[in-house]
Write a protein that holds these residues in place. Structure first.
Motif, mmCIF file in Angstrom:
data_model
loop_
_atom_site.group_PDB
_atom_site.id
_atom_site.type_symbol
_atom_site.label_atom_id
_atom_site.label_comp_id
_atom_site.label_asym_id
_atom_site.label_seq_id
_atom_site.Cartn_x
_atom_site.Cartn_y
_atom_site.Cartn_z
ATOM 1 N N PRO A 78 0.722 -1.541 -0.134
ATOM 2 C CA PRO A 78 -0.065 -0.361 -0.079
ATOM 3 C C PRO A 78 0.590 0.996 -0.030
ATOM 4 O O PRO A 78 0.617 2.345 -0.371
ATOM 5 N N VAL A 79 2.335 0.669 0.781
ATOM 6 C CA VAL A 79 2.923 2.666 0.410
ATOM 7 C C VAL A 79 3.275 2.755 -1.374
ATOM 8 O O VAL A 79 2.939 3.671 -1.474
ATOM 9 N N ALA A 80 4.006 1.405 -1.648
ATOM 10 C CA ALA A 80 3.807 2.158 -2.985
ATOM 11 C C ALA A 80 2.443 2.480 -4.148
ATOM 12 O O ALA A 80 2.761 2.984 -5.120
ATOM 13 N N ALA A 81 1.942 1.711 -3.751
ATOM 14 C CA ALA A 81 1.194 2.226 -4.249
ATOM 15 C C ALA A 81 0.055 3.793 -4.331
ATOM 16 O O ALA A 81 0.169 3.900 -5.119
ATOM 17 N N THR A 82 0.087 4.038 -2.895
ATOM 18 C CA THR A 82 0.342 5.237 -2.407
ATOM 19 C C THR A 82 0.826 6.212 -2.983
ATOM 20 O O THR A 82 0.781 7.014 -4.445
ATOM 21 N N GLU A 83 2.094 5.818 -2.894
ATOM 22 C CA GLU A 83 3.526 6.527 -4.641
ATOM 23 C C GLU A 83 3.182 6.759 -5.606
ATOM 24 O O GLU A 83 3.101 7.520 -6.564
ATOM 25 N N GLY A 84 2.898 5.691 -6.227
ATOM 26 C CA GLY A 84 2.416 5.258 -7.472
ATOM 27 C C GLY A 84 1.272 6.375 -8.024
ATOM 28 O O GLY A 84 1.239 7.189 -9.118
ATOM 29 N N PHE A 85 0.288 6.729 -7.083
ATOM 30 C CA PHE A 85 -0.567 7.104 -7.228
ATOM 31 C C PHE A 85 -1.206 8.279 -7.119
ATOM 32 O O PHE A 85 -1.238 9.168 -8.191
ATOM 33 N N PHE A 86 0.264 8.908 -6.363
ATOM 34 C CA PHE A 86 0.583 10.250 -6.337
ATOM 35 C C PHE A 86 1.731 10.970 -7.706
ATOM 36 O O PHE A 86 1.413 11.808 -8.486
ATOM 37 N N ALA A 87 2.393 9.751 -8.202
ATOM 38 C CA ALA A 87 3.348 9.675 -9.105
ATOM 39 C C ALA A 87 1.860 9.783 -10.544
ATOM 40 O O ALA A 87 2.704 10.668 -11.355
ATOM 41 N N GLY A 88 1.215 8.922 -10.830
ATOM 42 C CA GLY A 88 0.980 8.826 -11.523
ATOM 43 C C GLY A 88 0.079 10.835 -11.799
ATOM 44 O O GLY A 88 -0.333 10.911 -13.291
ATOM 45 N N ALA A 89 -0.497 10.635 -10.592
ATOM 46 C CA ALA A 89 -1.632 12.645 -10.933
ATOM 47 C C ALA A 89 -0.538 13.031 -11.622
ATOM 48 O O ALA A 89 -0.731 14.585 -12.421
ATOM 49 N N ALA A 90 0.805 13.459 -10.735
ATOM 50 C CA ALA A 90 1.533 14.275 -11.060
ATOM 51 C C ALA A 90 2.519 14.167 -12.852
ATOM 52 O O ALA A 90 2.325 15.439 -13.682
ATOM 53 N N ALA A 91 2.417 12.806 -13.130
ATOM 54 C CA ALA A 91 2.904 12.842 -14.497
ATOM 55 C C ALA A 91 1.416 13.679 -15.206
ATOM 56 O O ALA A 91 1.931 13.677 -16.884
ATOM 57 N N THR A 92 0.334 13.237 -15.413
ATOM 58 C CA THR A 92 -0.939 13.310 -15.796
ATOM 59 C C THR A 92 -1.233 14.898 -15.182
ATOM 60 O O THR A 92 -1.359 15.488 -17.000
ATOM 61 N N LEU A 93 -0.580 15.543 -14.838
ATOM 62 C CA LEU A 93 -1.123 17.112 -15.010
ATOM 63 C C LEU A 93 0.279 17.601 -15.722
ATOM 64 O O LEU A 93 0.443 18.656 -16.497
ATOM 65 N N ARG A 94 1.394 17.322 -15.590
ATOM 66 C CA ARG A 94 2.747 18.260 -16.810
ATOM 67 C C ARG A 94 2.438 17.467 -18.110
ATOM 68 O O ARG A 94 2.177 18.400 -18.902
ATOM 69 N N GLU A 95 1.914 16.308 -18.458
ATOM 70 C CA GLU A 95 1.273 16.217 -19.891
ATOM 71 C C GLU A 95 0.359 17.027 -20.372
ATOM 72 O O GLU A 95 -0.048 17.234 -21.588
ATOM 73 N N THR A 96 -0.709 17.518 -19.429
ATOM 74 C CA THR A 96 -1.552 18.418 -20.318
ATOM 75 C C THR A 96 -1.715 19.639 -19.535
ATOM 76 O O THR A 96 -2.396 20.462 -19.470
ATOM 77 N N ASP A 97 -0.161 20.187 -20.036
ATOM 78 C CA ASP A 97 -0.043 21.631 -19.459
ATOM 79 C C ASP A 97 -1.104 21.545 -17.758
ATOM 80 O O ASP A 97 -0.999 22.658 -18.203
ATOM 81 N N TYR A 98 -0.717 20.933 -17.224
ATOM 82 C CA TYR A 98 -1.024 21.584 -15.209
ATOM 83 C C TYR A 98 -3.842 21.484 -16.079
ATOM 84 O O TYR A 98 -3.728 21.823 -14.845
ATOM 85 N N ALA A 99 -3.689 20.766 -16.850
ATOM 86 C CA ALA A 99 -4.981 21.448 -17.229
ATOM 87 C C ALA A 99 -5.715 19.720 -16.704
ATOM 88 O O ALA A 99 -6.900 20.116 -15.691
ATOM 89 N N ASP A 100 -5.229 18.933 -15.974
ATOM 90 C CA ASP A 100 -6.441 17.473 -15.893
ATOM 91 C C ASP A 100 -5.582 17.389 -14.490
ATOM 92 O O ASP A 100 -5.351 16.277 -14.451
ATOM 93 N N ALA A 101 -6.398 18.098 -13.237
ATOM 94 C CA ALA A 101 -6.211 17.585 -12.128
ATOM 95 C C ALA A 101 -7.108 16.826 -11.356
ATOM 96 O O ALA A 101 -8.038 16.108 -11.857
ATOM 97 N N CYS A 102 -8.090 17.318 -11.067
ATOM 98 C CA CYS A 102 -9.700 16.442 -10.258
ATOM 99 C C CYS A 102 -10.530 17.278 -10.738
ATOM 100 O O CYS A 102 -10.685 17.950 -11.153
ATOM 101 N N PRO A 103 -11.734 15.893 -11.067
ATOM 102 C CA PRO A 103 -12.336 16.649 -11.839
ATOM 103 C C PRO A 103 -13.490 17.072 -11.096
ATOM 104 O O PRO A 103 -14.083 17.609 -12.367
ATOM 105 N N ILE A 104 -13.551 17.055 -10.294
ATOM 106 C CA ILE A 104 -14.894 17.898 -9.805
ATOM 107 C C ILE A 104 -14.531 19.122 -8.534
ATOM 108 O O ILE A 104 -15.748 19.654 -8.149
ATOM 109 N N ALA A 105 -13.251 18.872 -8.862
ATOM 110 C CA ALA A 105 -13.427 19.968 -7.166
ATOM 111 C C ALA A 105 -13.291 21.351 -8.009
ATOM 112 O O ALA A 105 -13.583 21.750 -7.229
#
Lengths: 203, 203
Positions: A78-105
Motif C-alpha cells: 500500500p505504500v508503493a501504491a500510494t506513491e504510484g497514485f500520486f506519481a501518476g497524478a503528477a505525470a498527468t498534470l505535466r502531460e496536460t499542461d496542468y489542466a487535468d487535475a481533479c475532475p470535480i474540485a
C-alpha cells in the motif's frame, strides 16, 4: 444514437467543468464540444444545466474512482501504491499542461454555497472515493476507523496539491503530498510493515 | 473618499470570489456589494475585471497570511500552533455555514488554465504562505529545506480539506488534515520534541 449523443454531452461537460469550472462553461460550448444539436441538452436534461452538472460530476467521479484499481491491485504494497497514485497524478498534470487535475474540485468549490443538487453530487463522489481508498487500506491490514481517517487525509492532500500545482505550474506539491501520504500509510500499517518502513523513512 | 471606494471594491470582490468564484461574480454584483457607482470599476481598474481579480487575490492573500501570526507566536509549540490553526479554520467554516474557506482556491482552480495574470497572482500568494509557514517551522528548529517541504504539505492538506469540507458540509476533513499535519510537524522537530510527541501520537 440518441444515447450516444447523451453520453457525448455528459463527457464533454465533465471535461469542460474540470478545466474551467461550471459557471464558465456555457450550454453553447457543451453542445459544440459534443457535436450535439442545441436543443438536445433540454431534451436529455429537462432540469437544464444544473441536472447535467450533477450527472457530469457523478460520471467523472465514477471514472476517476477506478484509477485506484490501477495502483491498489490485490497484494500490492500500500505504500508503493500510494506513491504510484500520486506519481501518476503528477505525470498527468505535466502531460496536460496542468489542466487535468481533479475532475470535480473546481465545481465543488464554485457551487457548494449555491447549488444543493450539485453539492450533493460532489459529496457523494468524495464519499465514494474515501470509501474505496479505505477498503483498500483496510485490506492491507489497517484497522477500519484508522483506514477511513487515513483515506480522508490522503484525499485532502491530493486535492490541495492539485490546487497548488495548477496555480504554481509545478508538480512539486503533488510529489510532496505523495511522500507525506505514503509516510502516513507506512506508519498506520501493522508492525511487520512499520519496521521496514521506518528504516526507509527516518534517518 | 475615492481611495475608500477603491478599497471597498477590492474587499467586496475578494469576498464574492471566495464564496462563489470569479466567473460567477459579475461587475454589477461587485458594485452593489461595495456601494460604488458602476463606472468606478473601470475608473480604478482600467484593465477591467481581470485586473481587479488579480488585485483581490493579492489583497485576500495578504490578509489570510497574517492568520499564521495568531497561532505561530514567538516561542509557541509548533505542534500546538498547527493544531490551533486547523481548529480555527474548522470553527470559521462552521460559523459561516461552510462559506469561508480559502479566499483564493476557487479562483485558482477556475482561472489557472485561462488567465495568466490571475494565475500568477494566485501563485505569488501561495508562495508567500509557503514561505511564511516555512520560516516559522525553521524557527522551531526544523532544517530549512524540510521546513519548506513540510509547509507545502501542510498547505496541500488545508486546501484539500477545504474542498472536501465545503462539499461534505462537515469539518471532519479539516480536523483529520490538522491531526496529520501536526503529526508531520512533530516528526520533523529535533529529538527533544519528538520523544514527547511520539508519546502522544502512538499507541
Amino acid at each position: 444514437m440518441a444515447s450516444a449523443t447523451r453520453d457525448r454531452i455528459v463527457e464533454a461537460s465533465s471535461e469542460l467543468f474540470r478545466r474551467q469550472g461550471y459557471t464558465a462553461t456555457g450550454v453553447k460550448q457543451i453542445v459544440a464540444e459534443a457535436s450535439a444539436p442545441f436543443g438536445s441538452i433540454y431534451h436529455f436534461f429537462p432540469g437544464g444545466k444544473e441536472q447535467l452538472g450533477a450527472e457530469a460530476i457523478r460520471h467523472s467521479g465514477a471514472l476517476y474512482g477506478q484509477l485506484l484499481d490501477l495502483f491498489f491491485v490485490p497484494g500490492a504494497d500500500p505504500v508503493a501504491a500510494t506513491e504510484g497514485f500520486f506519481a501518476g497524478a503528477a505525470a498527468t498534470l505535466r502531460e496536460t499542461d496542468y489542466a487535468d487535475a481533479c475532475p470535480i474540485a473546481t465545481v465543488a468549490l464554485e457551487i457548494s454555497s449555491s447549488s444543493e443538487p450539485m453539492r450533493r453530487a460532489c459529496a457523494e463522489v468524495f464519499e465514494s472515493w474515501i470509501a474505496g481508498a479505505a477498503v483498500r487500506l483496510a485490506e492491507a491490514g489497517i484497522e477500519a476507523a484508522r483506514a477511513r481517517a487515513l483515506a480522508i487525509s490522503m484525499l485532502c492532500s491530493l486535492e490541495g496539491a492539485f490546487v497548488l500545482a495548477r496555480a504554481l505550474r509545478s508538480t512539486e506539491p503533488v510529489e510532496l503530498a505523495g511522500a507525506a501520504s505514503a509516510q502516513a500509510v507506512r506508519e498506520a500499517l501493522p508492525a511487520r510493515h512499520v519496521s521496514r518502513g521506518a528504516r526507509r523513512a527516518r534517518g
